[in-house]
Design a protein around this motif. Structure first.
Motif, PDB file in Angstrom:
ATOM      1  N   SER A  69       0.844  -1.212   0.000  1.00 16.41           N
ATOM      2  CA  SER A  69       0.000   0.000   0.000  1.00 16.41           C
ATOM      3  C   SER A  69       0.873   1.252   0.000  1.00 16.41           C
ATOM      4  N   VAL A  70       1.981   1.178   0.751  1.00 15.62           N
ATOM      5  CA  VAL A  70       2.906   2.321   0.771  1.00 15.62           C
ATOM      6  C   VAL A  70       3.458   2.546  -0.643  1.00 15.62           C
ATOM      7  N   LEU A  71       3.814   1.458  -1.302  1.00 13.45           N
ATOM      8  CA  LEU A  71       4.346   1.580  -2.665  1.00 13.45           C
ATOM      9  C   LEU A  71       3.269   2.150  -3.605  1.00 13.45           C
ATOM     10  N   TRP A  72       2.028   1.694  -3.398  1.00 12.47           N
ATOM     11  CA  TRP A  72       0.919   2.200  -4.225  1.00 12.47           C
ATOM     12  C   TRP A  72       0.769   3.717  -4.026  1.00 12.47           C
ATOM     13  N   LEU A  73       0.852   4.121  -2.750  1.00 10.95           N
ATOM     14  CA  LEU A  73       0.747   5.561  -2.442  1.00 10.95           C
ATOM     15  C   LEU A  73       1.891   6.337  -3.090  1.00 10.95           C
ATOM     16  N   ALA A  74       3.097   5.770  -2.974  1.00  8.63           N
ATOM     17  CA  ALA A  74       4.268   6.451  -3.548  1.00  8.63           C
ATOM     18  C   ALA A  74       4.073   6.613  -5.049  1.00  8.63           C
ATOM     19  N   LYS A  75       3.546   5.578  -5.681  1.00  9.51           N
ATOM     20  CA  LYS A  75       3.361   5.621  -7.127  1.00  9.51           C
ATOM     21  C   LYS A  75       2.312   6.670  -7.506  1.00  9.51           C
ATOM     22  N   ASN A  76       1.236   6.687  -6.747  1.00  6.25           N
ATOM     23  CA  ASN A  76       0.137   7.562  -7.120  1.00  6.25           C
ATOM     24  C   ASN A  76       0.252   8.991  -6.602  1.00  6.25           C
ATOM     25  N   LEU A  77       0.988   9.141  -5.516  1.00  7.88           N
ATOM     26  CA  LEU A  77       1.156  10.514  -4.991  1.00  7.88           C
ATOM     27  C   LEU A  77       2.507  11.106  -5.400  1.00  7.88           C
ATOM     28  N   GLY A  78       3.328  10.264  -6.025  1.00  5.99           N
ATOM     29  CA  GLY A  78       4.677  10.711  -6.428  1.00  5.99           C
ATOM     30  C   GLY A  78       4.612  11.961  -7.286  1.00  5.99           C
ATOM     31  N   GLY A  79       3.634  11.996  -8.204  1.00  6.00           N
ATOM     32  CA  GLY A  79       3.492  13.141  -9.102  1.00  6.00           C
ATOM     33  C   GLY A  79       3.121  14.399  -8.339  1.00  6.00           C
ATOM     34  N   MET A  80       2.273  14.218  -7.306  1.00 12.54           N
ATOM     35  CA  MET A  80       1.866  15.387  -6.516  1.00 12.54           C
ATOM     36  C   MET A  80       3.056  15.960  -5.749  1.00 12.54           C
ATOM     37  N   GLY A  81       3.893  15.040  -5.280  1.00 16.09           N
ATOM     38  CA  GLY A  81       5.095  15.466  -4.556  1.00 16.09           C
ATOM     39  C   GLY A  81       5.959  16.362  -5.417  1.00 16.09           C
ATOM     40  N   LYS A  82       5.994  16.046  -6.679  1.00 17.37           N
ATOM     41  CA  LYS A  82       6.813  16.834  -7.602  1.00 17.37           C
ATOM     42  C   LYS A  82       6.327  18.284  -7.650  1.00 17.37           C
ATOM     43  N   ILE A  83       5.007  18.438  -7.535  1.00 17.01           N
ATOM     44  CA  ILE A  83       4.429  19.790  -7.591  1.00 17.01           C
ATOM     45  C   ILE A  83       4.500  20.486  -6.225  1.00 17.01           C
ATOM     46  N   PHE A  84       4.186  19.700  -5.159  1.00 17.79           N
ATOM     47  CA  PHE A  84       4.023  20.325  -3.840  1.00 17.79           C
ATOM     48  C   PHE A  84       5.216  20.136  -2.877  1.00 17.79           C
ATOM     49  N   HIS A  85       6.347  19.610  -3.403  1.00 17.50           N
ATOM     50  CA  HIS A  85       7.437  19.245  -2.483  1.00 17.50           C
ATOM     51  C   HIS A  85       7.873  20.367  -1.550  1.00 17.50           C
ATOM     52  N   ARG A  86       7.730  21.595  -2.024  1.00 19.11           N
ATOM     53  CA  ARG A  86       8.191  22.725  -1.195  1.00 19.11           C
ATOM     54  C   ARG A  86       7.408  22.835   0.116  1.00 19.11           C
ATOM     55  N   PHE A  87       6.190  22.307   0.097  1.00 17.90           N
ATOM     56  CA  PHE A  87       5.326  22.448   1.276  1.00 17.90           C
ATOM     57  C   PHE A  87       5.269  21.183   2.120  1.00 17.90           C
ATOM     58  N   ILE A  88       5.970  20.148   1.665  1.00 21.60           N
ATOM     59  CA  ILE A  88       5.902  18.884   2.405  1.00 21.60           C
ATOM     60  C   ILE A  88       7.139  18.738   3.287  1.00 21.60           C
ATOM     61  N   PRO A  89       6.917  18.677   4.620  1.00 22.63           N
ATOM     62  CA  PRO A  89       8.079  18.570   5.513  1.00 22.63           C
ATOM     63  C   PRO A  89       8.935  17.354   5.147  1.00 22.63           C
ATOM     64  N   ILE A  90      10.167  17.391   5.465  1.00 23.25           N
ATOM     65  CA  ILE A  90      11.182  16.379   5.136  1.00 23.25           C
ATOM     66  C   ILE A  90      11.514  16.429   3.642  1.00 23.25           C
ATOM     67  N   LEU A  91      10.471  16.285   2.784  1.00 21.20           N
ATOM     68  CA  LEU A  91      10.714  16.306   1.337  1.00 21.20           C
ATOM     69  C   LEU A  91      11.325  17.643   0.912  1.00 21.20           C
ATOM     70  N   ASN A  92      10.831  18.740   1.535  1.00 22.06           N
ATOM     71  CA  ASN A  92      11.367  20.046   1.136  1.00 22.06           C
ATOM     72  C   ASN A  92      12.816  20.225   1.565  1.00 22.06           C
ATOM     73  N   LYS A  93      13.218  19.468   2.586  1.00 26.39           N
ATOM     74  CA  LYS A  93      14.627  19.534   3.006  1.00 26.39           C
ATOM     75  C   LYS A  93      15.489  18.879   1.936  1.00 26.39           C
ATOM     76  N   TRP A  94      14.942  17.854   1.304  1.00 27.26           N
ATOM     77  CA  TRP A  94      15.660  17.162   0.231  1.00 27.26           C
ATOM     78  C   TRP A  94      15.729  18.044  -1.025  1.00 27.26           C
ATOM     79  N   THR A  95      14.562  18.576  -1.417  1.00 31.33           N
ATOM     80  CA  THR A  95      14.521  19.274  -2.711  1.00 31.33           C
ATOM     81  C   THR A  95      15.085  20.701  -2.649  1.00 31.33           C
ATOM     82  N   LYS A  96      15.438  21.148  -1.455  1.00 25.99           N
ATOM     83  CA  LYS A  96      16.080  22.466  -1.373  1.00 25.99           C
ATOM     84  C   LYS A  96      17.400  22.445  -2.161  1.00 25.99           C
ATOM     85  N   TYR A  97      18.072  21.302  -2.128  1.00 22.04           N
ATOM     86  CA  TYR A  97      19.391  21.228  -2.770  1.00 22.04           C
ATOM     87  C   TYR A  97      19.481  20.231  -3.914  1.00 22.04           C
TER      88      TYR A  97
END
Lengths: 482, 242
Positions: A431-459
């Motif tokens: 289920s986690v993998l399913w979520l990653a697959k289906n929400l992965g695209g959203m992360g690309k758009i919203f990464h700046r607002f997602i904690p932890i992820l934004n620490k990664w995409t800052k650099y």
């Protein structure tokens, strides 16, 4: 002595400050590269059995640590027979008071100091200053940082964060010397400044690299000759020595000495080995008339009682773990907000000063393991850092100082318990993998607002998330998918 | 001979092509691959943060899951190190220690397994190219499988392997370290990228998803045109089985 609590915020601020200091970064990188290369070249050229020697060193220290009580008593007995006065200090306060009382007794208002990390650990200089007394540093590096009111940035090379041009400016400003940048000229300025001190001083204080139980002697290793001046030119020599520095014999100490110097500076031997066996004897022309050794515990006994962390008392303070640490050379020692920085600092500082006072320093490590790889006495530093993290989150043995006072991070606890739940159930994990697959695209758009992820995409760019492995595997011929 | 293939969490999420290619390489070398559909993660995220109790649960789950006496082969030196070495440490003084020890002896990184347990011959079908290699810290110092990976790369006759000046230096990934200390991690990966740039190569190849994600993510952000590739994608492409 009061120990100060350092918050995560405080750590983050100083790290940011150090990372953006270009000059500091440049100085550290140049110095660490030189020290690393010198060590590597020397070991390759001259030590055909370096790994065997390390094993010997490890054995010598662990042997001493398992009989520390007896060795300390033997040291005291033999040193006393030799005419050395042995003092015991259970903590920083007691150690400082012993020194203060000696100064009072001898009517001394200033002391000369050789290099000693133990004296830094007990904040001796600050203590004496409060009492209106002076301590004058004689090690070149220590002198430089004392002039600008800083603490050592490194265990072995205390002013390694300053380059020769900056040192020239410090000498010009603080000592009124002419502006120089040649190392020889800088040395000359320091020598002239210190010589007059050596002539008049009555009390000198040093550290101790090894204390030898069988002989009741102490061994000082140094490169500049100031240690010899401090321990012989004065009438009274005081050595402050952590209790873990005691070894059984000269043979044992020489194994450690042979590991210490190449590890520290990449040189085969030091310029000065000072072995002090007694005060000046009848008919001898020089040497102090009195020798005092202060055996400092400061929570080391507690460290010794832990079946895992006691290994960190094997440290011979060579600093090579700092030289090889990819974090240390980016931020420098001051960013660790403790007397002992770098990998060994992360291991011993929480144990000496309290886990609750410096826990965030345990995050300053990527667990790359290079420190364990180079440690001359094979202390498993990276492993111990991870074990201390376990203490920090409340899953350790609970013997480390300040363990109970450390505040737990409930968000992290929640995340880790969630991780374990998902990682122990195939269905949940898919289920986690399913979520990653289906929400992965959203992360690309919203990464700046997602904690932890934004620490990664800052650099770094947002990663490509495919998460379709299971469907790919099912398509593969010949794979048993069960 | 049957082998278990353990894709690891990063393999499942971000490097499925590398996993597929690693499986193809194992098949090419003559092994029959078993893929457990309930496989998850080796447990490193919780282990490195000090959550040993949670990690023990994950480790025991893996020991139960990969229960047949087959070798467990995985495309990541870091996770191999965890399961080969750290599982034993994790259970020291616990009743499951012996079980962890036996389990750990069945764990291999893919290149290590191919190097030690097959006589794989890689026929390079690609154009001449220059590559450089990043050694993952855990693969280098814990799993100690880097020599095998390099041995496979050196079988490729049209590939020139230019080593990094600071190959043994951490790239700054370190799992949760990269998001706990993003500033320091960035300073570290910057240095790694500088070293890579100085080698004048077409590709950066690495055998570990985490480091690759970190270094390639940084190189992309900087707009560099050095391509990065997982070891198993690279090998499969060179011999034409991808």
């Amino acid at each position: 002595m009061k120990t100060f609590y350092h918050s995560t915020q405080e750590y983050q601020e100083i790290i940011q400050e150090k990372l953006t200091n270009k000059q500091l970064r440049e100085n550290l990188k140049t110095a660490m590269d030189t020290l690393k290369n010198n060590r590597k070249n020397l070991i390759n050229a001259r030590y055909t059995k370096w790994s065997d020697l390390r094993e010997e060193g490890r054995r010598v220290k662990l042997k001493a640590l398992t009989h520390l009580d007896a060795l300390l008593r033997r040291f005291e007995e033999n040193a006393t027979k030799n005419g050395i006065k042995v003092h015991w200090a259970s903590d920083a306060k007691e150690a400082n008071e012993i020194i203060y009382n000696l100064m009072q007794e001898k009517k001394v208002t200033s002391i000369l100091k050789g290099k000693s990390m133990a004296s830094e650990e007990i904040h001796l200089n600050a203590f004496l200053k409060q009492k209106g007394l002076d301590a004058i540093e004689t090690d070149l590096g220590e002198l430089i940082i004392q002039l600008i009111d800083e603490t050592p940035v490194h265990i072995v090379v205390p002013a390694v964060h300053k380059n020769r041009y900056e040192i020239g400016e410090i000498f010009q400003e603080k000592l009124g010397a002419s502006l120089e940048s040649q190392p020889e000229k800088l040395n000359e300025i320091a020598r002239k400044h210190l010589r007059k001190e050596f002539k008049t001083f009555k009390m000198g204080l040093t550290g101790a690299n090894f204390a030898i139980a069988d002989e009741g002697a102490i061994w000082l290793v140094e490169n500049e000759g100031n240690g010899r001046m401090t321990s012989t030119a004065c009438d009274i020599h005081v050595a402050i020595c952590g209790i873990e520095k005691v070894v059984e014999s000269f043979e044992d100490a020489s194994i450690l000495g042979t590991l210490l110097v190449p590890s520290a500076t990449g040189a085969p031997i030091t310029c000065y080995n000072n072995i002090i066996t007694s005060p000046r004897k009848e008919g001898e022309k020089d040497g102090p008339r009195e020798v005092h050794v202060i055996l400092l515990d400061n929570n080391r006994s507690n460290m010794l009682n832990d079946r895992n962390f006691f290994k960190s008392l094997s440290c011979i303070r060579c600093g090579t773990c700092l030289n090889h640490c990819p974090v240390y050379d980016k931020i420098g020692g001051h960013a660790y907000l403790s007397t002992y920085p770098g990998p060994i600092g992360e291991v011993i500082s929480p144990q000496l000063f309290g886990l609750n006072n410096c826990a965030p320093m345990l995050d300053l490590c990527s667990l790359c393991g290079r420190c364990s790889e180079v440690c001359p006495v094979k202390i498993p530093l990276a492993e111990l850092i991870r074990d201390l993290r376990s203490e920090k989150v409340g899953q350790g043995y609970g013997k480390v100082l300040g363990y109970k006072k450390e505040v737990k991070n409930s968000i992290e606890q929640f995340l880790m318990s969630g991780f374990a739940k998902n990682a122990t159930c195939g269905k949940k994990w898919r289920s986690v993998l399913w979520l990653a697959k289906n929400l992965g695209g959203m992360g690309k758009i919203f990464h700046r607002f997602i904690p932890i992820l934004n620490k990664w995409t800052k650099y770094r760019n947002y990663p490509k998330i495919d998460a379709n492995l299971h469907s790919e595997i099912k398509k593969l011929q010949g794979v048993i998918y069960e | 001979m049957k082998v278990y293939f353990f894709a690891t969490c990063l393999g499942s999420i971000a490097y499925s092509s590398a996993c597929v290619n690693a499986i193809k390489l194992l098949q090419y070398a003559g092994f029959e691959v078993v893929f457990k559909k309930d496989q998850t993660c080796c447990g490193q995220p919780s282990y490195n943060s000090g959550y040993f109790e949670e990690t023990r649960k994950v480790a025991l789950y893996n020991m139960d899951l990969f229960n047949e006496d087959y070798p467990i082969v995985l495309p990541s030196g870091s996770c191999a190190g965890m399961m080969k070495h750290d599982y034993c440490e994790l259970f020291e003084g616990h009743p499951e220690y012996q079980r962890a020890k036996e389990f750990s002896q069945r764990v291999f990184e893919v290149s290590e397994f191919l190097d030690l347990h097959s006589d794989i011959k890689l026929q390079d079908k690609g154009e001449p190219t220059r590559i450089t290699w990043h050694s993952n810290c855990h693969a280098l110092r814990v799993a100690k499988c880097i020599p095998s990976a390099k041995k496979l790369l050196r079988q490729l006759k049209n590939v020139t392997l230019v080593e990094l000046e600071k190959e043994e230096e951490c790239c700054g990934f370190g799992g949760t370290f990269s998001v706990k200390e993003p500033e320091i991690s960035n300073a570290m990966v910057m240095e790694k990228v500088k070293d890579i740039q100085s080698r004048k190569v077409d590709y950066l190849v690495a055998g570990d998803g985490g480091c690759l994600l970190n270094i390639s993510g940084k190189m992309q952000k900087m707009g560099l045109d050095i391509k990065s590739m997982h070891l198993y994608d690279f090998l499969a492409q060179r011999i034409g089985i991808n």
